[in-house]
Motif scaffolding. Structure first.
Motif, PDB file in Angstrom:
ATOM      1  N   ASP A 157       0.938  -0.876   0.069  1.00 31.05           N
ATOM      2  CA  ASP A 157       0.238  -0.145   0.232  1.00 31.05           C
ATOM      3  C   ASP A 157       0.891   1.351   0.205  1.00 31.05           C
ATOM      4  O   ASP A 157       0.590   1.957  -0.107  1.00 31.05           O
ATOM      5  CB  ASP A 157      -0.990   0.087   1.734  1.00 31.05           C
ATOM      6  N   THR A 158       2.015   0.997  -0.280  1.00 31.87           N
ATOM      7  CA  THR A 158       3.301   2.198  -0.062  1.00 31.87           C
ATOM      8  C   THR A 158       3.178   3.067  -1.162  1.00 31.87           C
ATOM      9  O   THR A 158       3.469   3.921  -1.202  1.00 31.87           O
ATOM     10  CB  THR A 158       4.903   2.033   0.478  1.00 31.87           C
TER      11      THR A 158
ATOM     12  N   LEU B 219       9.603   0.196   2.249  1.00 29.94           N
ATOM     13  CA  LEU B 219       9.157   0.175   3.522  1.00 29.94           C
ATOM     14  C   LEU B 219       7.843   0.345   3.588  1.00 29.94           C
ATOM     15  O   LEU B 219       7.190   1.355   2.896  1.00 29.94           O
ATOM     16  CB  LEU B 219       9.496   1.302   3.975  1.00 29.94           C
ATOM     17  N   ASP B 220       7.091  -0.764   4.607  1.00 29.64           N
ATOM     18  CA  ASP B 220       5.859  -0.448   4.949  1.00 29.64           C
ATOM     19  C   ASP B 220       5.375  -1.096   6.231  1.00 29.64           C
ATOM     20  O   ASP B 220       6.116  -1.548   6.712  1.00 29.64           O
ATOM     21  CB  ASP B 220       5.316  -1.041   3.181  1.00 29.64           C
ATOM     22  N   ARG B 221       4.709  -1.160   6.085  1.00 28.66           N
ATOM     23  CA  ARG B 221       4.256  -1.072   8.090  1.00 28.66           C
ATOM     24  C   ARG B 221       4.302  -2.913   8.125  1.00 28.66           C
ATOM     25  O   ARG B 221       4.458  -3.193   9.184  1.00 28.66           O
ATOM     26  CB  ARG B 221       2.282  -0.953   8.304  1.00 28.66           C
TER      27      ARG B 221
ATOM     28  N   ARG C  62       4.863   6.989   3.232  1.00 23.82           N
ATOM     29  CA  ARG C  62       3.814   7.345   2.236  1.00 23.82           C
ATOM     30  C   ARG C  62       2.662   8.145   2.268  1.00 23.82           C
ATOM     31  O   ARG C  62       2.775   8.526   0.968  1.00 23.82           O
ATOM     32  CB  ARG C  62       2.386   6.716   3.762  1.00 23.82           C
ATOM     33  N   ARG C  63       3.289   9.323   2.633  1.00 25.06           N
ATOM     34  CA  ARG C  63       2.947  10.990   2.312  1.00 25.06           C
ATOM     35  C   ARG C  63       3.715  10.679   0.793  1.00 25.06           C
ATOM     36  O   ARG C  63       3.287  11.923  -0.106  1.00 25.06           O
ATOM     37  CB  ARG C  63       3.387  11.701   2.977  1.00 25.06           C
ATOM     38  N   ALA C  64       4.810  10.711   1.064  1.00 21.92           N
ATOM     39  CA  ALA C  64       6.255  11.348  -0.322  1.00 21.92           C
ATOM     40  C   ALA C  64       5.567  10.356  -1.596  1.00 21.92           C
ATOM     41  O   ALA C  64       5.701  10.771  -2.551  1.00 21.92           O
ATOM     42  CB  ALA C  64       7.593  11.189  -0.129  1.00 21.92           C
ATOM     43  N   ASN C  65       4.734   9.454  -1.243  1.00 24.74           N
ATOM     44  CA  ASN C  65       4.850   8.537  -2.904  1.00 24.74           C
ATOM     45  C   ASN C  65       3.537   8.642  -2.887  1.00 24.74           C
ATOM     46  O   ASN C  65       2.672   7.919  -3.654  1.00 24.74           O
ATOM     47  CB  ASN C  65       4.678   7.030  -2.083  1.00 24.74           C
ATOM     48  N   THR C  66       2.995   9.653  -2.583  1.00 20.88           N
ATOM     49  CA  THR C  66       1.276  10.229  -2.916  1.00 20.88           C
ATOM     50  C   THR C  66       1.230  10.924  -4.179  1.00 20.88           C
ATOM     51  O   THR C  66       2.518  12.376  -4.113  1.00 20.88           O
ATOM     52  CB  THR C  66       0.767  10.646  -2.226  1.00 20.88           C
ATOM     53  N   LYS C  67       0.694  11.582  -4.304  1.00 24.49           N
ATOM     54  CA  LYS C  67       1.013  12.490  -5.994  1.00 24.49           C
ATOM     55  C   LYS C  67       0.594  14.137  -4.870  1.00 24.49           C
ATOM     56  O   LYS C  67       1.673  14.754  -5.136  1.00 24.49           O
ATOM     57  CB  LYS C  67      -0.433  12.253  -7.423  1.00 24.49           C
TER      58      LYS C  67
END
Length: 416
Positions: free
Chosen positions: A17-18, A110-112, A141-146
């Protein structure tokens, strides 16, 4: 131990989900099918966890191409393509103890689940010197969002395309209709996506039919839970990417490439990236974003994807993880030790040819592109043509022109 370093569990968690929220089954399978390619990264003593079968003929091919003792590598692979997280795949196969026997966990992202597993087993999470805090996972997670990278890049003074964010489909329609009144076209992206998954281009067209066409364009697909970013669809002249490494000492360049895309989705790359008027600015932008990530506690590979156009360049996304190109660069260096830089081209191309894997390998060998002493070397990076109709290849050498010609030979040999 191998080559003076601790053995690793290499985890192919591309279905994370990352990387993508709300993925379709088709996307999950497409990401899982080629994960046997992770075998190219292995050294004796390692364990590799895949999401798809690793056929014996492919194991033998990797072994003789790079001189790897595959018998000294533990391979954890399902009998068929899996859409789950690889830790769940390993658990289903009763292989978790095998994974934890290695002192180092080397994941794709890197993920949970990865962070929890490293903590519970005491494995060192590569390349961190100590397990990162949850806050680092939140940053990734935030940086991998557009929307996250747009916000961060703008705050750092870096250029992004004109556009915005919409949290719901209704809001997206309203904002996009208004946006297209002043822009000829827009690209719409699920807020967390990977490899171009779910991207849609919408043209402004006639004003009286605009809302209907926008509704039709964004009616289906992914991203319904996380929102969308919309941006001006710029006439890009190139899509360069700068890949970097963040370690405890700081941030250093790893390699650069020009990305190949089909329908705004990534398929392959040419490296190094061609020099152009914005090259210095692109490298500086990647260093600035890298400095920010480093300051937030992130360690590891990341890339900064850009688009150049006649008026300059924009930051389009960041992949704060290993990328599709990372393993290709590693493999290119393994095939061409001593070249600095290695010039290489890679792609994944469909072919209707009924060629089987062994014959495809034979043709590359017959073209003089397989031997360790060849000026240019070509390899098939996966054995998936029987599954998804794709030949995935890498062509590497020290000369850009020779690599380009060798790629043409490979394409002809493979019928693509």
């Amino acid at each position: 131990m191998s080559h003076g370093r601790p053995s690793r569990t290499i985890l192919s968690n591309l279905n994370s989900d990352t990387m993508a929220d709300d993925p379709t089954d088709r996307y999950l399978r497409a990401m899982a099918v080629p994960t046997a390619r992770m075998l190219w990264e292995a050294e004796p003593g390692d364990c590799v966890v895949m999401l798809a079968p690793c056929p014996p003929r492919f194991r033998d091919y990797v072994a003789r191409t790079v001189g790897l003792d595959v018998g000294a590598v533990d391979i954890v692979a399902p009998a068929g393509t899996a859409t789950a997280h690889p830790l769940d795949v390993a658990a289903g196969l009763g292989a978790m103890k095998l994974l934890a026997e290695r002192p180092v966990l080397d994941p794709f992202a890197l993920d949970r689940p990865v962070l929890d597993f490293a903590r519970s087993t005491g494995m060192r999470l590569h390349p961190y010197s100590a397990h990162p805090e949850d806050a680092v996972l939140d940053v990734v997670r935030r940086a991998n969002t557009k929307s996250g990278i747009r916000e961060t890049a703008a705050a750092l003074g870096l250029p992004v395309a004109d556009g915005g964010f919409a949290a719901t489909r209704g809001e997206l329609v309203r904002r996009l209709v208004a946006f297209l009144a002043d822009h000829p076209a827009a690209i719409v992206k699920p807020d967390r996506s990977s490899t171009g998954f779910g991207n849609t281009v919408v043209e402004a067209g006639a004003r009286e039919s605009r809302e209907r066409r926008v509704r039709e364009a964004v009616a289906g697909g992914a991203g319904r839970g996380r929102g969308w970013v919309y941006e001006e669809f710029l006439p890009l002249t190139a899509s360069p990417s700068m890949e970097m490494i963040a370690d405890d000492a700081g941030v250093t360049p790893y390699y650069s490439c020009d990305q190949r895309t089909v329908n705004n989705a990534w398929t392959g790359m040419v490296t190094p990236a061609a020099e152009g008027p914005h090259s210095a600015a692109l490298h500086e932008a990647a260093a600035v974003l890298g400095g920010w990530l480093h300051g937030q506690g992130y360690r590891g590979i990341f890339d900064v994807d850009c688009g150049t156009h006649d008026g300059g360049y924009v930051i389009t996304e960041a992949n704060v993880r290993t990328t599709g190109g990372t393993y290709l660069e590693k493999l290119a260096r393994r095939l061409r030790p001593g070249d600095a830089p290695v010039h290489w081209r890679a792609d994944g191309r469909f072919s209707d040819d009924h060629l089987d894997f062994r014959e495809a390998v034979r043709r590359i060998e017959a073209a003089g592109l397989a031997g360790a002493s060849a000026d240019v070397r070509a390899v098939l990076t996966t054995d998936t043509h029987d599954v998804d109709g794709k030949w995935r290849y890498l062509v590497a050498g020290r000369d850009a022109g020779a690599v380009a010609e060798a790629e043409r030979v490979v394409e002809e040999a493979l019928g693509i």
